[in-house]
Design an enzyme around this catalytic site. Structure first.
Site, PDB file in Angstrom:
ATOM      1  N   SER A  34      28.046  41.851  41.847  1.00 44.58           N
ATOM      2  CA  SER A  34      28.651  41.226  42.838  1.00 44.58           C
ATOM      3  C   SER A  34      29.801  42.124  43.463  1.00 44.58           C
ATOM      4  O   SER A  34      30.250  42.150  44.561  1.00 44.58           O
ATOM      5  CB  SER A  34      29.519  40.144  42.383  1.00 44.58           C
ATOM      6  OG  SER A  34      30.415  40.569  41.335  1.00 44.58           O
ATOM      7  N   TYR A 148      44.931  36.662  38.345  1.00 42.98           N
ATOM      8  CA  TYR A 148      44.299  37.892  37.600  1.00 42.98           C
ATOM      9  C   TYR A 148      44.874  38.235  36.380  1.00 42.98           C
ATOM     10  O   TYR A 148      44.197  38.266  35.156  1.00 42.98           O
ATOM     11  CB  TYR A 148      43.899  39.021  38.568  1.00 42.98           C
ATOM     12  CG  TYR A 148      43.625  40.374  37.868  1.00 42.98           C
ATOM     13  CD1 TYR A 148      42.380  40.582  37.450  1.00 42.98           C
ATOM     14  CD2 TYR A 148      44.517  41.383  37.620  1.00 42.98           C
ATOM     15  CE1 TYR A 148      41.902  41.559  36.407  1.00 42.98           C
ATOM     16  CE2 TYR A 148      44.156  42.718  36.910  1.00 42.98           C
ATOM     17  CZ  TYR A 148      42.762  42.624  36.387  1.00 42.98           C
ATOM     18  OH  TYR A 148      42.353  43.573  35.576  1.00 42.98           O
TER      19      TYR A 148
END
Length: 339
Positions: A34, A148
């Site tokens: 990805s 994150y």
């Protein structure tokens, strides 16, 4: 017996694959591509002259993950796979929590099922949140400032809990500072999708003419030139750190965190000037407002990694810049240059 490398086609993953193969390990790579390219793995094989097994699959695909363990004798896992853009994580937190947490749950459940209890985890210095001082040691207070970083912090705790529940687990949590550079062959390097989120690939793309100018976020920090100071570490040093951490988890049990940094901080402008010197190219820049959550100074105390893993960073700023420039100038469009 083989080492499973999740996210092994990525920037740090591909460099770690080179070091693992050169150290005599057999490796199996799982990556959904990805944010990476299969071409990176072709070049890993080219650099090392050795083969590897590759599964193009997503950690969220439980059946695919299970088949990797069923078809290979996995001895330990190095877990890089995950979404990693800080800004994007603030904008779409659910995607980050779902991907990074669920993917790791599925991985660890497969590990338990197949009796694999050794893992090196790709964490980050973001788990320190806003540290009050530098250098940062592993016992500094933890607290992320974005989703994150929060996923890294949560996964660190989850992996520690696995060891607490079953002391046969062996866990190394590697808190990276700012990876930079490329393999000295110039064949693999950082190839971000779209506009880079990190300083140095952005600088490299300005130098090569892909981007017009650099935005320097903040020139009013309490540092020597007003710009933010960070600990930049050569990606090959970082990769070698993973091999050392793997040796540790293969030979002992426990759950420990290690800073992987140089212990030296450089400002944004120092980095720009060093890159200009090595490349012979001008890197035009403009000052912009500070980004929310950014801090003035952040660098590691890497003494624990030296003491317990026998690892330390060996490559300096000039080498990082030279290797990065060699990669960027010979692969202007990254791995797409090969297509």
């Amino acid at each position: 017996m083989a080492i499973l490398v999740t996210g092994g086609a990525g920037y740090i993953g591909s460099h770690t694959c080179v070091e693992l193969l050169n150290s005599g390990y057999e490796i199996v790579v799982l990556d959904n591509l990805s944010n990476s390219s299969a071409e990176a793995l072709n070049r890993v094989k080219e650099i090392t002259g050795k083969d590897l097994t590759f599964y193009e699959a997503d950690l969220l695909d439980r059946e695919a993950v299970d088949s990797v363990f069923a078809e290979n004798e996995i001895e330990a896992v190095i877990h890089f796979a995950g979404l990693k853009a800080v800004g994007e994580s603030v904008a779409i937190p659910l995607k980050y929590y779902h991907n990074n947490l669920t993917g790791t749950f599925i991985l660890c459940e497969a590990m338990e099922k197949y009796g694999v209890k050794k893992i090196v985890f790709s964490s980050s210095a973001t788990v320190y949140g806003v540290p009050e001082t530098s250098p940062i040691t592993e016992d500094f207070p933890l607290g992320a400032t974005n989703p994150y970083g929060q996923t890294k912090l949560m996964l660190e705790q989850i992996l520690r809990d696995l060891h607490t529940a079953d002391n046969e687990w062996s866990v190394a949590l590697l808190r990276y500072f700012n990876p930079f550079g490329a393999h000295p062959s110039g064949r693999i390097g950082e190839d971000p999708n779209g506009i880079p989120n990190n300083l140095m690939p952005y600088v490299a793309q300005v130098a090569v003419g892909k981007l017009e100018q650099l935005s320097v976020f903040g020139n009013d920090y309490p540092t020597k030139d007003g710009t933010g100071v960070r600990d930049y570490i050569h990606v090959v040093d970082l990769a070698e750190g993973h091999v050392k951490a793997l040796e540790k988890v293969l030979n002992s049990t426990g759950a420990d965190a290690y800073n992987l940094g140089t212990g030296t901080g450089y400002s944004v402008l120092e980095m720009v000037k060093a890159f200009e010197k090595v490349s012979g190219k001008e890197v035009p820049y403009r000052f912009a407002d500070r980004r929310p959550g950014d801090i003035a100074t952040c660098f590691a105390d890497p003494a624990k990694a030296k003491r317990e893993l026998g690892w330390e960073a060996k490559r300096g700023l000039e080498e990082m810049c030279a290797d990065s420039w060699r990669w960027q100038s010979s692969n202007v469009n990254g791995y797409k240059s090969a297509e």
